[in-house]
Structures are given as C-alpha cells and as structure tokens.
Write an enzyme that holds these catalytic residues in place. Sequence first.
Site, mmCIF file in Angstrom:
data_model
loop_
_atom_site.group_PDB
_atom_site.id
_atom_site.type_symbol
_atom_site.label_atom_id
_atom_site.label_comp_id
_atom_site.label_asym_id
_atom_site.label_seq_id
_atom_site.Cartn_x
_atom_site.Cartn_y
_atom_site.Cartn_z
ATOM 1 N N ARG A 28 -15.649 -16.452 -12.031
ATOM 2 C CA ARG A 28 -14.228 -16.508 -12.265
ATOM 3 C C ARG A 28 -13.390 -16.097 -11.301
ATOM 4 O O ARG A 28 -12.201 -15.522 -11.750
ATOM 5 C CB ARG A 28 -13.932 -15.988 -13.738
ATOM 6 N N ARG A 32 -6.666 -15.475 -13.433
ATOM 7 C CA ARG A 32 -5.375 -14.537 -13.641
ATOM 8 C C ARG A 32 -5.165 -13.126 -13.128
ATOM 9 O O ARG A 32 -4.144 -12.650 -13.031
ATOM 10 C CB ARG A 32 -5.222 -14.485 -15.180
ATOM 11 N N ARG A 41 -0.691 -21.472 -10.920
ATOM 12 C CA ARG A 41 -0.793 -21.705 -12.412
ATOM 13 C C ARG A 41 0.749 -22.075 -13.076
ATOM 14 O O ARG A 41 0.623 -23.023 -13.997
ATOM 15 C CB ARG A 41 -1.699 -20.644 -13.205
ATOM 16 N N ASP A 78 -13.515 -26.731 -14.889
ATOM 17 C CA ASP A 78 -14.213 -26.017 -16.145
ATOM 18 C C ASP A 78 -15.180 -26.751 -16.590
ATOM 19 O O ASP A 78 -15.608 -27.862 -16.405
ATOM 20 C CB ASP A 78 -12.809 -25.926 -17.256
ATOM 21 N N TYR A 154 -18.803 -25.880 -27.984
ATOM 22 C CA TYR A 154 -17.519 -26.290 -27.840
ATOM 23 C C TYR A 154 -17.097 -27.558 -28.607
ATOM 24 O O TYR A 154 -16.179 -27.813 -29.308
ATOM 25 C CB TYR A 154 -16.956 -26.118 -26.596
#
Length: 346
Positions: A28, A32, A41, A78, A154
């Site tokens: 990652r 952020r 973003r 992703d 998921y």
Amino acid sequence: MEPATTKPLLLSVIDGKTSERPPVWLMRQAGRYLPEYREVRARAGTFLDLCYNPDLATEVTLQPIRRFGFDAAILFSDILVIPHALGQDVTFAEGEGPRLRPVNDKEGLEALAPSFDVDRLAPVLETVRRVRTALPSETALLGFCGAPWTVASYMIAGKSTPDQAPARLLAYQDDVFFASLVDRLVDASVTYLVAQLDAGADAVQIFESFAGALPPALFDRWSLGPISRIAEGVRAARPQARILVFPRGAAQRLEMLAQSGIADVIGLDWSVDPDWAQEHVQAHVCVQGNLDPLSLVAGGSQLDAAVDRIVATFAGRPHIFNLGHGILPETPVAHVEQMLRRVRGV
Ligand SMILES: Cc1c2[nH]c(c1CCC(=O)O)Cc1[nH]c(c(CCC(=O)O)c1C)Cc1[nH]c(c(CCC(=O)O)c1C)Cc1[nH]c(c(C)c1CCC(=O)O)C2
C-alpha cells in the site's frame, strides 16, 4: 561504466541472490499517508475512477518511487477489480471501505458475466505498460490480484466482515456454490496475472489477506488449493513468472506453503516471529516482510530496533524488506524515511 539496463535488485533476490542490504518496498505504498496521493485522489472522482484512469493511476504508482526510491513499484489498482469486471456492483464509500452487491447463491452467480473478459481491465493493463516505461530500470514492477478466498469473502458478504463469517459459513453450507465461485476466480486470476506480466509486470503478488480466518480443512481447500492452481496456470502460460504470495495469518502453515514450491516469495505478516520464519520458511524460499505497520506509525528508537531485528535475522539468505501488512494512512512520512535509512544502513 554501468550497463544501460540493470536487473532490479528485487528480482535478483527473488532469483536467489543474497544482497548486503535487502531490497525494500511497502504494501500500500501508494496511498493516503502521502500528501501528493491525497491531492490526486481529490480530483480523481471515485476510487475506482482512479484505478481505471491510466494517467492518474500511473502518477500515483510512481509517487512513492520518486519520493523514496523503493526497489519495487506496485501497480495502483485493487483486488476488487476482478469482481467488478465479472459484472458485480462494486463501490468504495469514503471512510467505509468496499461495498458490493452480495453474490451468495446460484442466481447471483448466474447473473455475473458468463466468462471473465480481461479487456474490461484494459485501462489497468495500460497503466502497467506506462509505469514500466516510466520506471528506472533498477526498479521492479509488481502486478497483483487477490486470492480467491479473500476476493470471495468480499463478493459473498458485500463488505469487510469480522472473521469473514458469512463466507466461511457458506463454505460449510454450500460446497457446490463455493467451488463454482472459486473456479471462476481462479480462471479470471490466471488470465489477469498473465496479462499483467505481458504488459510489463516483472512479478506478481497474490494477496490472501484473510488466510488466518480459515480452519485447517478449509485452508487447504479454499486457500492453498486455489492459490496453487493460479500459480500453476500462470507458470503454464509464462514459465519464467515470479510469484509472491502473502497469506496473512497463515501462521505455522507458512512452512507447508514454503515447502510446496508454489511461491517464489512468501510474505510474512507482523505476527510471525522472524527467528521461527528464518528456520521454517526462509530455509526453503525467499521471504518478504514483516515490520508491524504500527511500529512505523510510532517511530522513535523502537522502530530502529524492530528494523534491525528483521534485517539481522533474515541476513545471509534472500529477503525483501516490507511491512507485515499495508502502510496505515496516519503514518508520518518522516518515519518512512527513518526506516529506509535504517534498512539501507545510511
Ligand atoms: C483486502 C484488500 C483490498 N485491496 C487490497 C487488499 C489486499 C491487501 C490488504 O489486505 O490490505 C490490495 C490493494 N489495494 C490497493 C493496492 C494498491 C497498490 C499498493 O500501493 O499497495 C493494493 C495492492 C489500493 C487501495 N485500495 C483502497 C485504498 C484506499 C481508498 C482511497 O484512497 O480512497 C487504496 C489506496 C480501498 C480498499 N480496498 C480494499 C479495502 C478493504 C479498502 C478500504 C480500506 C482502506 O480504505 O484502506 C480491498
């Protein structure tokens, strides 16, 4: 004189070379905690818009390389783009994580696309090509996908769930459903990973983030089995492919995975004792990891000590320095710099 192209250190280490200092990248690493990521973003629209925008996805993939000179870039995308490409509704609600329209029965499965069309992910493959062209030759490019169990969890629950209970329950209740969902994910993953390798990825990582939720019988059937079928499928198509597997929470089952030959690199989460892993995992295969992301958030002298322990324990055999899971958004950039100085011994 330096040759015009240099084999990336990370690939030499995967191929069995030991280096004085381990190559380093962070799961990652585009994210952020970086102000330049937050800036892109903010103007990209939704998270999936960013994943499917080759200009912006290339930019955010390269940001951590420019700033820190990591030994590998990882494609910005992703694991949930596969369900999306199969026709499942996928959104990312700000601050809430992924939301999918659950697929948990035969009808849901039949409503998905009859087969995986890799062209639906053409923008992602275009990003791979652009990143490979833009990267320095000493920097490796990693592609990735999620392992079928993690992605299925998921798809079935429609969101992150504690211990993946809805998916695990269904694995006990409806073996036929589960097998057909996993089969579709295995096929899609092979096609997708081969396409990433053909577009310029130097290696691919399979993220099994929820390996730790599975009891032994389900682990073999729904984690190890499908991952090994993906690896076989990719190697049948591209025999030189390098495959990294990150089975978070696999604990002592890491040893079996290491002996199986499925993975060229095994990622170690932060719960794994480096001394144990050195003896039981690294003895068989290159390892990657395993600094606690919270140790990186905290910084200070404990960070130096934690880095030193990992570097020293895995020295002398192939090791890639990394975190034991993804970097957290609250991580100070200065702590990443501190960690890199320590790993590199400067
Ligand atoms: C389980 C999983 C997902 N995605 C991924 C996993 C496996 C690894 C792991 O266990 O963390 C993998 C992933 N997700 C992302 C990457 C990009 C490459 C990288 O820098 O590592 C990779 C390799 C970007 C992302 N994927 C996501 C973000 C944050 C979204 C944003 O920027 O708005 C990023 C940078 C969103 C995402 N995507 C997912 C979740 C649960 C979330 C929400 C959690 C969060 O917000 O951090 C599913």
